[in-house]
Design a protein around this motif. Structure first.
Motif, PDB file in Angstrom:
ATOM      1  N   GLY A  43      53.121  42.974  46.338  1.00 47.00           N
ATOM      2  CA  GLY A  43      53.899  44.242  45.928  1.00 47.00           C
ATOM      3  C   GLY A  43      52.955  45.614  46.392  1.00 47.00           C
ATOM      4  O   GLY A  43      51.885  45.392  46.548  1.00 47.00           O
ATOM      5  N   PRO A  44      53.446  46.565  46.216  1.00 50.69           N
ATOM      6  CA  PRO A  44      52.521  47.927  46.075  1.00 50.69           C
ATOM      7  C   PRO A  44      51.273  47.728  45.206  1.00 50.69           C
ATOM      8  O   PRO A  44      51.751  47.623  43.875  1.00 50.69           O
ATOM      9  CB  PRO A  44      53.645  48.882  45.857  1.00 50.69           C
ATOM     10  N   ASP A  45      50.246  47.770  45.603  1.00 46.67           N
ATOM     11  CA  ASP A  45      48.912  47.764  44.954  1.00 46.67           C
ATOM     12  C   ASP A  45      48.920  46.597  44.098  1.00 46.67           C
ATOM     13  O   ASP A  45      48.173  46.507  43.036  1.00 46.67           O
ATOM     14  CB  ASP A  45      48.944  49.123  43.896  1.00 46.67           C
ATOM     15  N   ARG A  46      49.545  45.590  44.333  1.00 46.85           N
ATOM     16  CA  ARG A  46      49.444  44.239  43.587  1.00 46.85           C
ATOM     17  C   ARG A  46      49.011  43.140  44.453  1.00 46.85           C
ATOM     18  O   ARG A  46      49.628  43.035  45.775  1.00 46.85           O
ATOM     19  CB  ARG A  46      50.633  44.086  43.091  1.00 46.85           C
ATOM     20  N   PHE A  47      48.457  42.221  43.923  1.00 46.09           N
ATOM     21  CA  PHE A  47      47.863  41.021  44.894  1.00 46.09           C
ATOM     22  C   PHE A  47      47.896  39.759  43.865  1.00 46.09           C
ATOM     23  O   PHE A  47      47.935  39.992  42.538  1.00 46.09           O
ATOM     24  CB  PHE A  47      46.559  41.136  45.125  1.00 46.09           C
ATOM     25  N   ILE A  48      48.023  38.480  44.476  1.00 45.89           N
ATOM     26  CA  ILE A  48      48.171  37.429  43.653  1.00 45.89           C
ATOM     27  C   ILE A  48      47.023  36.472  44.269  1.00 45.89           C
ATOM     28  O   ILE A  48      46.734  36.408  45.495  1.00 45.89           O
ATOM     29  CB  ILE A  48      49.381  36.700  43.656  1.00 45.89           C
ATOM     30  N   GLY A  49      46.496  35.682  43.417  1.00 46.53           N
ATOM     31  CA  GLY A  49      45.448  34.718  43.783  1.00 46.53           C
ATOM     32  C   GLY A  49      45.489  33.350  43.134  1.00 46.53           C
ATOM     33  O   GLY A  49      45.987  33.353  41.925  1.00 46.53           O
ATOM     34  N   THR A  50      44.873  32.444  43.375  1.00 39.76           N
ATOM     35  CA  THR A  50      44.601  31.249  42.707  1.00 39.76           C
ATOM     36  C   THR A  50      43.262  31.074  42.093  1.00 39.76           C
ATOM     37  O   THR A  50      42.415  32.100  42.524  1.00 39.76           O
ATOM     38  CB  THR A  50      44.619  30.014  43.866  1.00 39.76           C
ATOM     39  N   THR A  51      43.152  30.222  41.292  1.00 41.25           N
ATOM     40  CA  THR A  51      41.854  30.327  40.467  1.00 41.25           C
ATOM     41  C   THR A  51      41.105  28.826  40.633  1.00 41.25           C
ATOM     42  O   THR A  51      39.930  28.628  40.150  1.00 41.25           O
ATOM     43  CB  THR A  51      42.181  30.232  38.903  1.00 41.25           C
ATOM     44  N   GLY A  52      41.496  28.197  41.715  1.00 37.20           N
ATOM     45  CA  GLY A  52      40.862  26.913  42.386  1.00 37.20           C
ATOM     46  C   GLY A  52      41.302  25.899  41.333  1.00 37.20           C
ATOM     47  O   GLY A  52      41.757  25.881  39.933  1.00 37.20           O
ATOM     48  N   ALA A  53      40.884  24.805  41.726  1.00 42.11           N
ATOM     49  CA  ALA A  53      40.933  23.396  40.932  1.00 42.11           C
ATOM     50  C   ALA A  53      40.260  22.948  39.779  1.00 42.11           C
ATOM     51  O   ALA A  53      38.989  23.430  39.886  1.00 42.11           O
ATOM     52  CB  ALA A  53      41.399  22.406  41.993  1.00 42.11           C
ATOM     53  N   ILE A  54      40.313  22.186  39.114  1.00 43.94           N
ATOM     54  CA  ILE A  54      39.502  21.826  38.089  1.00 43.94           C
ATOM     55  C   ILE A  54      38.201  20.943  38.858  1.00 43.94           C
ATOM     56  O   ILE A  54      38.732  19.956  39.635  1.00 43.94           O
ATOM     57  CB  ILE A  54      40.084  20.669  37.215  1.00 43.94           C
ATOM     58  N   LEU A  85      36.117  30.759  49.449  1.00 44.07           N
ATOM     59  CA  LEU A  85      36.483  31.859  50.289  1.00 44.07           C
ATOM     60  C   LEU A  85      38.064  32.268  50.296  1.00 44.07           C
ATOM     61  O   LEU A  85      38.509  33.339  50.365  1.00 44.07           O
ATOM     62  CB  LEU A  85      35.978  31.893  51.788  1.00 44.07           C
ATOM     63  N   GLU A  86      38.577  30.715  50.333  1.00 43.46           N
ATOM     64  CA  GLU A  86      39.944  30.845  50.311  1.00 43.46           C
ATOM     65  C   GLU A  86      40.522  31.717  48.825  1.00 43.46           C
ATOM     66  O   GLU A  86      41.494  32.343  48.563  1.00 43.46           O
ATOM     67  CB  GLU A  86      40.808  29.538  50.546  1.00 43.46           C
ATOM     68  N   VAL A  87      39.940  31.266  47.757  1.00 45.29           N
ATOM     69  CA  VAL A  87      40.220  31.798  46.419  1.00 45.29           C
ATOM     70  C   VAL A  87      39.916  33.065  46.561  1.00 45.29           C
ATOM     71  O   VAL A  87      40.866  34.207  45.736  1.00 45.29           O
ATOM     72  CB  VAL A  87      39.308  31.073  45.261  1.00 45.29           C
ATOM     73  N   PHE A  88      38.874  33.724  46.985  1.00 49.04           N
ATOM     74  CA  PHE A  88      38.671  35.167  46.990  1.00 49.04           C
ATOM     75  C   PHE A  88      39.690  36.087  47.819  1.00 49.04           C
ATOM     76  O   PHE A  88      40.046  36.999  47.515  1.00 49.04           O
ATOM     77  CB  PHE A  88      37.454  35.428  47.575  1.00 49.04           C
ATOM     78  N   ASP A  89      40.442  35.276  48.790  1.00 49.47           N
ATOM     79  CA  ASP A  89      41.343  36.071  49.528  1.00 49.47           C
ATOM     80  C   ASP A  89      42.737  36.140  49.209  1.00 49.47           C
ATOM     81  O   ASP A  89      43.725  35.534  49.597  1.00 49.47           O
ATOM     82  CB  ASP A  89      41.452  35.237  51.082  1.00 49.47           C
ATOM     83  N   VAL A  90      42.671  36.914  48.172  1.00 48.14           N
ATOM     84  CA  VAL A  90      44.238  37.309  47.248  1.00 48.14           C
ATOM     85  C   VAL A  90      45.011  37.781  48.462  1.00 48.14           C
ATOM     86  O   VAL A  90      44.791  38.563  49.280  1.00 48.14           O
ATOM     87  CB  VAL A  90      43.812  38.186  46.310  1.00 48.14           C
ATOM     88  N   ALA A  91      46.395  37.594  48.256  1.00 47.53           N
ATOM     89  CA  ALA A  91      47.471  37.901  48.918  1.00 47.53           C
ATOM     90  C   ALA A  91      48.267  39.101  48.343  1.00 47.53           C
ATOM     91  O   ALA A  91      48.645  39.269  47.100  1.00 47.53           O
ATOM     92  CB  ALA A  91      48.407  36.747  49.042  1.00 47.53           C
ATOM     93  N   PRO A  92      48.811  40.223  49.073  1.00 44.98           N
ATOM     94  CA  PRO A  92      49.702  41.067  48.602  1.00 44.98           C
ATOM     95  C   PRO A  92      50.853  40.414  48.065  1.00 44.98           C
ATOM     96  O   PRO A  92      51.460  39.660  48.528  1.00 44.98           O
ATOM     97  CB  PRO A  92      49.883  42.141  49.855  1.00 44.98           C
TER      98      PRO A  92
END
Length: 288
Positions: free
Chosen positions: A20-31, A11-18
């Motif tokens: 910039g305008p219309d842009r988001f960043i997220g993690t891909t999880g650990a190995i 759920l933390e991985v799903f919760d991408v963060a803004p």
């Protein structure tokens, strides 16, 4: 040290963060403990659902169609760009691009809207299959993920043959309160058993061989959410493979609550092909 996967972490991985305008960043999880180097395509689908929901906060996500063009590496980040096609009072459409290292890895077309009162209403009935108590527990893929299979002993075995259908009960802990996270979580599992469903009628072929002697991958997924998407216990994922050939497979399915409410319908295309000699040169975990 490899991480132990969990629903809470997903759920933390799903919760991408803004970003910039219309842009988001997220993690891909650990190995993970399985040594997988690539993130599941359905993870990018979940992140795109959340990004679109944050872009259209006055609407709910009604459907998403994802095409997975390139693998996404774990232990890294992804960038998401929401390209708004149309934004009206009642509906909105966007194409969400999921990229890593400036390369597009997935494209997700999302439909959002404001639900209205029913004019007509009906739904498919929940299949009459064994209850979760009677189903067979499967190996736990992550903490908070209780999976039980109906009329299947080993879903990965090339020697267990059955019809091209598969029913799986799934219970998540935690169940998110946020609508976007709930839909991302529900959509995530639609990509997990489709290829196993397709292989069931074919003796000598099973997902135990995936990435060893057979190349398999989820290539596209479509999911339609049926409002309201709410549950508090078990979910029944039903899968039916209606066609396989020419190196691809097609699976359709539905997600019901234990009480019989239809929460979502989905379809997916999977790749099933002989492994290439170039891929066989890599250690198995590196192919995942």
């Amino acid at each position: 040290m490899r991480a132990v996967a969990s629903v809470a972490g997903l759920l933390e991985v799903f919760d991408v963060a803004p970003s910039g305008p219309d842009r988001f960043i997220g993690t891909t999880g650990a190995i993970g403990t399985d040594g997988r180097h690539g993130a599941k395509g359905a993870q990018a689908l979940g992140q795109a659902i959340v990004a679109a929901a944050k872009r259209f906060p006055d609407k709910v996500i009604r459907s998403a169609h994802a095409i997975f063009a390139r693998p996404i590496a774990v232990a890294s980040t992804v960038e998401l760009f929401v390209d708004v096609v149309h934004e009206g009072r009642s509906t909105a459409t966007a194409v969400v691009g999921v990229s890593q290292d400036s390369r597009r890895c997935a494209t997700v077309t999302v439909l959002a809207d404001v639900p209205s009162p029913d004019v007509i209403s009906h739904q498919a009935l929940r299949p009459d299959v064994d209850t979760p108590d009677d189903a067979r527990p499967a190996t736990q893929a992550m903490a908070g993920h209780d999976l039980r299979l109906v009329d299947v002993v080993d879903v990965n075995s090339p020697d267990e043959v059955g019809p091209p259908e598969l029913y799986a009960w799934l219970r998540y802990d935690p169940i998110p309160d946020r609508d976007d996270l709930a839909k991302a979580l529900l959509a995530y599992f639609t990509g997990q058993l489709g290829i196993s469903t397709t292989m069931r009628p074919h003796r000598g072929i099973g997902t135990a061989q995936a990435h060893v002697t057979v190349s398999t991958a989820l290539m596209s997924t479509f999911i339609s959410f049926h409002e309201p998407v709410q549950w508090d216990a078990w979910l029944l994922y039903g899968h039916e493979s209606t066609q396989a050939g020419a190196g691809m497979s097609y699976v359709r399915g539905q997600v019901h609550t234990e009480d019989g409410d239809l929460l979502a319908s989905f379809a997916q295309e999977g790749l099933i092909r002989p492994i290439r000699s170039a891929d066989a040169a890599f250690d198995t975990p590196a192919r995942l």
